[in-house]
Scaffold this motif. Structure first.
Motif, PDB file in Angstrom:
ATOM      1  N   SER A 223       4.656   0.393 -17.672  1.00  0.00           N
ATOM      2  CA  SER A 223       4.869   1.786 -17.290  1.00  0.00           C
ATOM      3  C   SER A 223       4.766   1.935 -15.787  1.00  0.00           C
ATOM      4  N   HIS A 224       5.599   2.795 -15.224  1.00  0.00           N
ATOM      5  CA  HIS A 224       5.580   3.021 -13.777  1.00  0.00           C
ATOM      6  C   HIS A 224       5.011   4.391 -13.428  1.00  0.00           C
ATOM      7  N   SER A 225       4.341   5.039 -14.376  1.00  0.00           N
ATOM      8  CA  SER A 225       3.746   6.334 -14.080  1.00  0.00           C
ATOM      9  C   SER A 225       2.249   6.169 -13.890  1.00  0.00           C
ATOM     10  N   PHE A 226       1.717   6.811 -12.877  1.00  0.00           N
ATOM     11  CA  PHE A 226       0.297   6.694 -12.567  1.00  0.00           C
ATOM     12  C   PHE A 226      -0.310   8.058 -12.289  1.00  0.00           C
ATOM     13  N   THR A 227      -1.586   8.133 -12.475  1.00  0.00           N
ATOM     14  CA  THR A 227      -2.286   9.374 -12.221  1.00  0.00           C
ATOM     15  C   THR A 227      -2.554   9.556 -10.744  1.00  0.00           C
TER      16      THR A 227
ATOM     17  N   LEU B 278       1.969 -11.234 -11.120  1.00  0.00           N
ATOM     18  CA  LEU B 278       1.195 -10.244 -10.371  1.00  0.00           C
ATOM     19  C   LEU B 278       1.794 -10.043  -8.984  1.00  0.00           C
ATOM     20  N   ALA B 279       2.187 -11.137  -8.339  1.00  0.00           N
ATOM     21  CA  ALA B 279       2.817 -11.028  -7.018  1.00  0.00           C
ATOM     22  C   ALA B 279       4.091 -10.194  -7.093  1.00  0.00           C
TER      23      ALA B 279
ATOM     24  N   ASP C 121       7.005  -5.250  -5.977  1.00  0.00           N
ATOM     25  CA  ASP C 121       7.860  -4.150  -6.420  1.00  0.00           C
ATOM     26  C   ASP C 121       7.244  -2.799  -6.090  1.00  0.00           C
ATOM     27  N   ARG C 122       5.955  -2.658  -6.307  1.00  0.00           N
ATOM     28  CA  ARG C 122       5.329  -1.365  -6.056  1.00  0.00           C
ATOM     29  C   ARG C 122       5.096  -1.110  -4.581  1.00  0.00           C
ATOM     30  N   ASN C 123       5.029  -2.164  -3.796  1.00  0.00           N
ATOM     31  CA  ASN C 123       4.983  -1.980  -2.341  1.00  0.00           C
ATOM     32  C   ASN C 123       6.263  -1.334  -1.817  1.00  0.00           C
TER      33      ASN C 123
ATOM     34  N   ILE D 166      -0.232  -2.846  -0.702  1.00  0.00           N
ATOM     35  CA  ILE D 166      -1.130  -4.002  -0.690  1.00  0.00           C
ATOM     36  C   ILE D 166      -0.440  -5.081   0.145  1.00  0.00           C
ATOM     37  N   ASN D 167      -1.142  -5.590   1.135  1.00  0.00           N
ATOM     38  CA  ASN D 167      -0.519  -6.426   2.162  1.00  0.00           C
ATOM     39  C   ASN D 167      -0.310  -7.872   1.684  1.00  0.00           C
TER      40      ASN D 167
END
Length: 469
Positions: free
Chosen positions: A13-17, A197-198, A203-205, A214-215
Motif C-alpha cells: 500500500s502507498h497510503s500513509f497516515t 528494501l533499497a 521509490d518513496r524518495n 532517506i539518504n
C-alpha cells in the motif's frame, strides 16, 4: 529454503497516515543522540573497556496490529558524527540479526563460547559506520505482533514494508541520522530483504510530498539468495565440484531438474532433498570446517547446553566457532540480559532461528535480479560478496546471477590481498562489484573477521582493496 509452494503476491500500500509530516519538520534545537530510555548502560558480563555507546528497544511499525521490531544500535567508535548509518539484516527467513550479525559476526560485542561472557570484537564494523541491527520480520527474536494472523502473511513485500516503517520511525527517534549517508547490508536470505528494501526506499524518495527522504546511497549483500534458478543450479554444481555428491547423482539431477520452472517435479524435489541429507553430515555453511556437535536442550526454561556424548569442538584459528548459535541463545535467554537491552521475550524461549517463521513464510519472489537491474540504472552503489566455502548459497550461483545481468566489465577478475595473503578475488562491473573471500563460509564476518572489516571499509570509503602483497 523449503521446496516451492504456489506463489502468493502481496501488493504494498502507498497510503500513509499523517504522522510522516512530523518527519519532514527540521529539528529546531539540538537534540541528544537518542532517547535515554533506549540507552544500554552496560550488559551483564560486558568488558569494562572500551566504552561502547549503544541503544536498544522497540519501534512500533503498525499500531493497529501491535507490530513492533526490536533493534540494537551501536554508535561508531570514532568520528561518529561524520560516519554513515549502516543497517544490517539477517535472513533465514526467521533468523535473528541479534544472534548472528550483532553477537556473533560484526557487532562490537560477541558472546563468548560459554554463553556467559561478552568479548570486545576488534574487527567490529562500527569502526566504519554507525551500526544498526534489526530483528525482522515480526516473530523473529524479540520482535513481535499482537495479531497472530500477521504471521501467516509474511513475505518479501510484508518484510520490506515493516522495515521501511521501522526506518522512518527510528529516524524520528534518532534525528541526527536523518541526513546521514545510509547503507543497507545483510547476508543469506537478506539477499532478498536488502535489495527490495533499497528499492522501496528509492521509490518513496521520489515522492517526498508523501514520504520522508532517506539518504540511501547503496547496499552490500553477503552470500545472498538472489535467483532460485541460478542459486539452486549453483548448489548442485558446487556439491559436485567439491566432492559432496557423486558423478551419477549429479547427472541425475541435471536430467531431472529444471530450476527455471516455477514448480519442480516430485523427482526433482526428492533429489534436492537428498543433496541436503548428504550435506547434513557436514556443515553445509562452511564445508571444510568441523560440524557443531552441541545441541540446545528442548526445555523452554533451560539456559544450558548438552554435549550428547560428543566432545565439544574447539574454536579454530581465525575466530570460527561452529557452535556460536547455542551460545547466543544461552546469553539472550537470561532475564538480566533482556532487562539490560529493554527486551521482552513475552514468555517464549528466545531462539537464534525460528523454524515456524521459515515454515510459514510465503516465498512469492523467485528472483531479485530485476531489482538489481533497476537500481544499477539508478546509480546506487552495489556490492555482492561471497565466502567460497559456503555450500548453501555458493559463489558459483552468485557468479551465475551476476553474469545473467550482462554488465560490462569495468575492472577484470583479480586477486585482492589482506595481510600479505590472497584475501579473495574481485571483479568490478559497471554498476556492481563482486568479491570473494577465500576460506570463508556463509557467515563471512564470523569466519574471516579481519577480511570482512577490510571489505566494509573499502565499500564505504571507496578505497580499493589491495591488488598486491
Amino acid at each position: 529454503m523449503a521446496p516451492r509452494s504456489p506463489p502468493k503476491r502481496v501488493s504494498i500500500s502507498h497510503s500513509f497516515t499523517s504522522f510522516f509530516l512530523g518527519f519532514l519538520i527540521p529539528c529546531i534545537n539540538a537534540a541528544p543522540l537518542g532517547p535515554e530510555s533506549d540507552r544500554v548502560i552496560k550488559l551483564p558480563n560486558q568488558p569494562a573497556t572500551p566504552s561502547i555507546s549503544q541503544f536498544s528497544g522497540y519501534v512500533t511499525v503498525n499500531e493497529e496490529h501491535g507490530r513492533a521490531l526490536f533493534y540494537w544500535f551501536f554508535e561508531a567508535q570514532s568520528e561518529a558524527s561524520k560516519k554513515p548509518l549502516l543497517l544490517w539484516l539477517n535472513g533465514g527467513p526467521g533468523c535473528s540479526s541479534i544472534a548472528y550479525g550483532a553477537a556473533s559476526e560484526l557487532g562490537p560485542l560477541r558472546v563468548g563460547e560459554n554463553g556467559v561472557d561478552l568479548h570486545f570484537n576488534e574487527f567490529a564494523w562500527n569502526q566504519e559506520a554507525n551500526l544498526l541491527f534489526v530483528e525482522s520480520p515480526v516473530g523473529v527474536g524479540f520482535s513481535y505482533t499482537n495479531t497472530t494472523s500477521d504471521l501467516t502473511k509474511l513475505d518479501d513485500a510484508f518484510v520490506a514494508e515493516d522495515v521501511y516503517m521501522f526506518l522512518v520511525e527510528w529516524l524520528q527517534r534518532f534525528p541526527h541520522f536523518k541526513t546521514r549517508d545510509f547503507f543497507i547490508s545483510g547476508e543469506s536470505y537478506a539477499g532478498h530483504y536488502v535489495p527490495q528494501l533499497a528499492e522501496l526506499v528509492y521509490d518513496r524518495n521520489n515522492d517526498t510530498t508523501r514520504y520522508p527522504f532517506i539518504n540511501l546511497k547503496g547496499f552490500m549483500v553477503g552470500n545472498p539468495v538472489t535467483d532460485d534458478n541460478y542459486d539452486y543450479t549453483g548448489i548442485m554444481d558446487y556439491a559436485w565440484s567439491h566432492s559432496v555428491i557423486s558423478d551419477e547423482f549429479y547427472h541425475n539431477i541435471k536430467q531431472v531438474c529444471d530450476f527455471k520452472e516455477l514448480y519442480w517435479s516430485t523427482e526433482c524435489n526428492a533429489l534436492v532433498n537428498q543433496v541436503f541429507d548428504i550435506y547434513s553430515e557436514i556443515d553445509i555453511y562452511n564445508i571444510y570446517d568441523p560440524k557443531c556437535l552441541i545441541n540446545t536442550t528442548s526445555s523452554a526454561t533451560a539456559n544450558k547446553i548438552k554435549i550428547d556424548g560428543f566432545k565439544r569442538v574447539t574454536i579454530l584459528a581465525g575466530g570460527y566457532d561452529p557452535c556460536y548459535s547455542p551460545y547466543s541463545e544461552m546469553y539472550f535467554n537470561r532475564p538480566d540480559v533482556q532487562t539490560s537491552i529493554h527486551a521482552d521475550s513475552r514468555g517464549e524461549k528466545w531462539v537464534s532461528c525460528k523454524d515456524s517463521i521459515l515454515n510459514s513464510y510465503n516465498f512469492s519472489v523467485f528472483s531479485v535480479l530485476p531489482v538489481y537491474e533497476k537500481l544499477i540504472k539508478e546509480k546506487l552503489k552495489i556490492w555482492m560478496y561471497s565466502g567460497d566455502m559456503d555450500g548453501r548459497v555458493p559463489i558459483i550461483g552468485s557468479r551465475y546471477c551476476v553474469e545473467a545481468l550482462g554488465l560490462p566489465v569495468k575492472s577484470p577478475w583479480r586477486s585482492w590481498f589482506h595481510n600479505k595473503q590472497v584475501g579473495g578475488r574481485i571483479v568490478e562491473y559497471e554498476g556492481l562489484t563482486l568479491v570473494t573471500v577465500r576460506g570463508a563460509g556463509h557467515l563471512v564476518p564470523l569466519n574471516k573477521p579481519s577480511e570482512a572489516l577490510a571489505l566494509i571499509h573499502s565499500f564505504l570509503s571507496d578505497e580499493p582493496l589491495p591488488n598486491h602483497r
